[in-house]
Enzyme design. Sequence first.
Site, PDB file in Angstrom:
ATOM      1  N   HIS A  34       0.787  -1.150  -0.075  1.00 21.10           N
ATOM      2  CA  HIS A  34       0.027   0.063   0.095  1.00 21.10           C
ATOM      3  C   HIS A  34       0.623   1.402  -0.042  1.00 21.10           C
ATOM      4  O   HIS A  34       1.885   1.482   0.572  1.00 21.10           O
ATOM      5  CB  HIS A  34      -1.170  -0.162   1.147  1.00 21.10           C
ATOM      6  CG  HIS A  34      -0.324  -0.193   2.435  1.00 21.10           C
ATOM      7  ND1 HIS A  34      -0.282   1.030   3.158  1.00 21.10           N
ATOM      8  CD2 HIS A  34      -0.104  -1.165   3.426  1.00 21.10           C
ATOM      9  CE1 HIS A  34       0.319   0.628   4.425  1.00 21.10           C
ATOM     10  NE2 HIS A  34       0.184  -0.665   4.525  1.00 21.10           N
TER      11      HIS A  34
ATOM     12  N   ASP B 224      -0.208   4.389   1.311  1.00 16.20           N
ATOM     13  CA  ASP B 224      -0.055   5.471   2.190  1.00 16.20           C
ATOM     14  C   ASP B 224       0.463   4.960   3.469  1.00 16.20           C
ATOM     15  O   ASP B 224       0.809   3.695   3.667  1.00 16.20           O
ATOM     16  CB  ASP B 224      -1.778   5.527   2.524  1.00 16.20           C
ATOM     17  CG  ASP B 224      -2.284   4.305   3.081  1.00 16.20           C
ATOM     18  OD1 ASP B 224      -2.022   3.278   2.338  1.00 16.20           O
ATOM     19  OD2 ASP B 224      -3.225   4.464   4.015  1.00 16.20           O
TER      20      ASP B 224
ATOM     21  N   ASP C 267       6.084   0.623   6.768  1.00 11.02           N
ATOM     22  CA  ASP C 267       4.725   0.063   6.520  1.00 11.02           C
ATOM     23  C   ASP C 267       4.133   1.191   5.582  1.00 11.02           C
ATOM     24  O   ASP C 267       3.562   2.376   6.159  1.00 11.02           O
ATOM     25  CB  ASP C 267       4.051   0.293   7.978  1.00 11.02           C
ATOM     26  CG  ASP C 267       2.542  -0.417   7.678  1.00 11.02           C
ATOM     27  OD1 ASP C 267       2.259  -0.762   6.586  1.00 11.02           O
ATOM     28  OD2 ASP C 267       1.944  -0.215   8.658  1.00 11.02           O
TER      29      ASP C 267
ATOM     30  N   GLU D 212      -4.885   2.265   2.642  1.00  9.99           N
ATOM     31  CA  GLU D 212      -5.031   1.035   3.337  1.00  9.99           C
ATOM     32  C   GLU D 212      -5.234   1.268   4.830  1.00  9.99           C
ATOM     33  O   GLU D 212      -5.976   0.720   5.716  1.00  9.99           O
ATOM     34  CB  GLU D 212      -3.839   0.051   3.108  1.00  9.99           C
ATOM     35  CG  GLU D 212      -3.810  -1.264   3.792  1.00  9.99           C
ATOM     36  CD  GLU D 212      -3.293  -1.714   5.174  1.00  9.99           C
ATOM     37  OE1 GLU D 212      -3.570  -2.701   5.784  1.00  9.99           O
ATOM     38  OE2 GLU D 212      -2.933  -0.687   5.858  1.00  9.99           O
ATOM     39  N   GLU D 213      -4.330   2.527   5.527  1.00 10.51           N
ATOM     40  CA  GLU D 213      -4.421   2.556   6.732  1.00 10.51           C
ATOM     41  C   GLU D 213      -5.804   3.045   7.453  1.00 10.51           C
ATOM     42  O   GLU D 213      -6.174   3.196   8.438  1.00 10.51           O
ATOM     43  CB  GLU D 213      -3.315   3.478   7.205  1.00 10.51           C
ATOM     44  CG  GLU D 213      -1.975   3.028   6.888  1.00 10.51           C
ATOM     45  CD  GLU D 213      -1.460   1.868   7.805  1.00 10.51           C
ATOM     46  OE1 GLU D 213      -2.358   1.397   8.534  1.00 10.51           O
ATOM     47  OE2 GLU D 213      -0.315   1.421   7.567  1.00 10.51           O
TER      48      GLU D 213
ATOM     49  N   ASP E 173       3.256  -6.759   3.683  1.00 13.33           N
ATOM     50  CA  ASP E 173       2.614  -5.768   4.738  1.00 13.33           C
ATOM     51  C   ASP E 173       2.953  -6.107   6.005  1.00 13.33           C
ATOM     52  O   ASP E 173       2.351  -5.610   6.856  1.00 13.33           O
ATOM     53  CB  ASP E 173       1.521  -5.489   4.153  1.00 13.33           C
ATOM     54  CG  ASP E 173       1.012  -4.070   5.133  1.00 13.33           C
ATOM     55  OD1 ASP E 173       2.074  -3.321   5.361  1.00 13.33           O
ATOM     56  OD2 ASP E 173      -0.436  -4.039   5.025  1.00 13.33           O
TER      57      ASP E 173
ATOM     58  N   HIS F 216       3.599   2.370  12.458  1.00 13.44           N
ATOM     59  CA  HIS F 216       2.739   3.581  13.236  1.00 13.44           C
ATOM     60  C   HIS F 216       3.422   4.159  14.501  1.00 13.44           C
ATOM     61  O   HIS F 216       2.820   4.680  15.466  1.00 13.44           O
ATOM     62  CB  HIS F 216       1.491   3.123  13.760  1.00 13.44           C
ATOM     63  CG  HIS F 216       0.750   2.354  12.530  1.00 13.44           C
ATOM     64  ND1 HIS F 216      -0.571   2.078  12.587  1.00 13.44           N
ATOM     65  CD2 HIS F 216       1.216   1.664  11.359  1.00 13.44           C
ATOM     66  CE1 HIS F 216      -1.173   1.476  11.567  1.00 13.44           C
ATOM     67  NE2 HIS F 216      -0.104   0.989  10.726  1.00 13.44           N
TER      68      HIS F 216
END
Length: 442
Positions: A108, A110, A171, A205-206, A228, A410
């Site tokens: 992904h 984002d 990520d 995705e997030e 991922d 994150h």
Amino acid sequence: MKLRLLTVALTLHLVGPGALTASGPIAERVLGRFLRYAAIPTQSKDQAGKVPSTDSQWTLARLLVEELKTVGLKDARVDSKCCVYATLPSNLPPGKAEKIPTIGLISHLDTSPDVPEGPIKPVIHRKYAGGDLALSNDRSRVLTVAENPLLKKQIGADIVTTDGTTLLGADDKAGIAEIVTALEELVANPGILHGTIKIAFTPDEEVGGSVDAFDVKGWGARYAYTVDGEQLGELSDQTFNASAGTVTFLGKNVHPGDAKGKMVNSLYAACRFVGELPRSIRPERVDGFEGYIHANAITGSEEKTTVKLLLRDFQRSGIQRKTALLERLLKRIQREFPGTKATLTVTESYRNMHDVLKDVPFVTDFAAEAMRSAGVTPVFKPVRGGTDGSDITFKGVPTPNLFTGGHNPHSRFEWISSRDMEKAVLTLVNLVRIWAEKGAGR
Ligand SMILES: [Zn+2]
């Protein structure tokens, strides 16, 4: 050193760590790509009301289309929803090529909105010598070995961290860099035989929007892998079954000065209900393959109080048992609080991909074999959440999740090593080779 690299290059069909191609060591190339992608901030945004949720994702998407074309994927394109698609055609001889299923690789674009955005300044710690890593001159921003014991396995590797002010975005830009570098390897080494490979880089995705933007059916992969995951070797073919519960308690309001014998306050029943949720299956008490019931919101007044719940279990029967438990508890609460009316609704959010993947075990087995060929020990880890793969699997494309090598997603303390990224690249190259060798008719 030269001799070792040459030896590996000559046996590239069984690619292992340290592999070299005409354009330089894999670890350096995947690192260079990752740093380029990480420097483009692509945080997504909750409830933005548009797809993609942020314009910055277009910048990365367009750059990736050009890179994929440069690597040799002629049909690379970005669609109106910011999904990047590309195909690496099979190099198998006619007659064999049609028998090998098309394999998809997904990452992904984002990054998480959970950490403040700002210019992302990756810091490279060359040839890590051990010990804690200062992320900047600020002494409060230190990546410690105590909290990151896996650092001990990275002696001599190049490690990338942030400067402590933003996340890094490994990520999932590590996943993208690894896929693009694997494609570059395959194009540069036509001796490695593979079937048709489909690529998808998805936005949002997030914030839960990527599968909506992603044309899974039109894409054309028979089986796929999200790249991922986190630490080296992680391989996940299990996610939670997830349901959302809403309990509504209805009471009866009258002026409190005139309430005797008349008022039914829904707040008391709701609070009692939350307090009676079994402690042993609360998220803070469970781990591994255990599910939970989690109360995550309560709003209300005398007349009406609503409690929101999350139900999670690796077994669907576990969700049913948890639902039955809630129903029994509500009956009891209603008896204790006469006049209160309680209703429960439970709706499914996503399902455990293992319900599908257990019937096609070779999809996960080939990934484990690809890791072992790259010198990586597979670490089977159930995902205590969902992945895009859960949705994609139930849209008809079985999709387990593979490691990227990233740590602390994150977070300002995100880190990754180029050595692990190289192993992810080798895993992907091995994976499509194994599919070409063993995947006929699957
Ligand atoms: Zn991710």
